[in-house]
Design an enzyme around this catalytic site. Structure first.
Site, PDB file in Angstrom:
ATOM      1  N   GLY A  28       0.761  -1.237   0.000  1.00  0.00           N
ATOM      2  CA  GLY A  28       0.000   0.000   0.000  1.00  0.00           C
ATOM      3  C   GLY A  28       0.795   1.292   0.000  1.00  0.00           C
ATOM      4  CG  ASP A  36      -1.382   1.803   3.213  1.00  0.00           C
ATOM      5  OD1 ASP A  36      -1.132   1.365   4.352  1.00  0.00           O
ATOM      6  OD2 ASP A  36      -1.990   1.127   2.358  1.00  0.00           O
ATOM      7  CG  ASP A  92      -7.197   0.764  11.208  1.00  0.00           C
ATOM      8  OD1 ASP A  92      -7.778   1.080  12.249  1.00  0.00           O
ATOM      9  OD2 ASP A  92      -7.755   0.111  10.309  1.00  0.00           O
ATOM     10  CG  ASP A 147      -5.812  -3.445  -1.498  1.00  0.00           C
ATOM     11  OD1 ASP A 147      -6.054  -4.646  -1.702  1.00  0.00           O
ATOM     12  OD2 ASP A 147      -5.323  -3.037  -0.421  1.00  0.00           O
ATOM     13  NE  ARG A 158      -2.584  -3.209  -3.734  1.00  0.00           N
ATOM     14  CZ  ARG A 158      -2.481  -3.213  -2.410  1.00  0.00           C
ATOM     15  NH1 ARG A 158      -2.219  -2.109  -1.765  1.00  0.00           N
ATOM     16  NH2 ARG A 158      -2.658  -4.332  -1.730  1.00  0.00           N
TER      17      ARG A 158
END
Length: 176
Positions: A43, A102, A105, A161, A167
């Site tokens: 990512g 990326d 979280d 993605d 992507r």
């Protein structure tokens, strides 16, 4: 193509490039001496490429390496377990490492990668992500640098993605 989901543009391509330039301005003074940028595959690839170019325009030329970690597979939620699919190809012993991902979280992947690099002898690990979710850890357990705070939605584009698709979008979008 019919059947594709509606994708709402959250961050345009122009906004992405402007923010990456701002990030490079903030990072460049820190990256003096021996540094390696480690990108978490897959990512962070577009983010890494554009950030490396922005750093080069500022006269900063760190080495580049990648690590392939997996915690999502093709699901939309983390499995809770981080697996090393492919490790570094170069030594990071006694070097500073700028670790790129990326999305920040739960923090699990970045924390795993940071400790993995420190165990390999990295002198220091600075974490940097393209986006961070509203519920992501802050403060001491947070990310060191982040380009964007993102909404609590499922993001695609610019390397992110949905089961391997989207992507290549030049912007960050959110799926319905």
């Amino acid at each position: 193509m019919s059947g594709d989901p509606k994708i709402e543009v959250i961050v345009s391509e122009d906004q992405l490039m402007a923010r990456i330039d701002e990030l490079a301005d903030r990072l460049a003074p820190r990256l003096t001496g021996d540094w390696t940028v480690v990108s978490i595959l897959i990512g962070a690839t577009p983010f890494t490429s554009d950030l490396m170019k922005a750093l080069a325009r500022r006269g900063v030329h760190p080495m580049l390496d990648v690590i392939w970690l997996e915690s999502y597979r093709d699901a939309r939620e983390s499995s809770g377990r981080v697996v090393v699919r492919a490790d570094l190809s170069r030594q990071v012993k006694d070097r500073g490492v700028l670790l790129l991902d990326d999305v920040f979280d739960t923090g699990r992947t970045l924390d795993f990668a940071k400790h993995h690099l420190l165990a390999k002898g990295a002198k220091e690990v600075i974490t940097c992500t393209l986006t961070q979710k509203p519920w992501a850890p802050r403060g001491e357990n947070g990310v060191d640098f982040c380009a964007f705070d993102s909404p609590g939605r499922y993001l695609v584009g610019y390397g992110m993605d949905d089961a391997g698709k989207y992507r290549g979008l030049p912007y960050i979008g959110a799926l319905d």
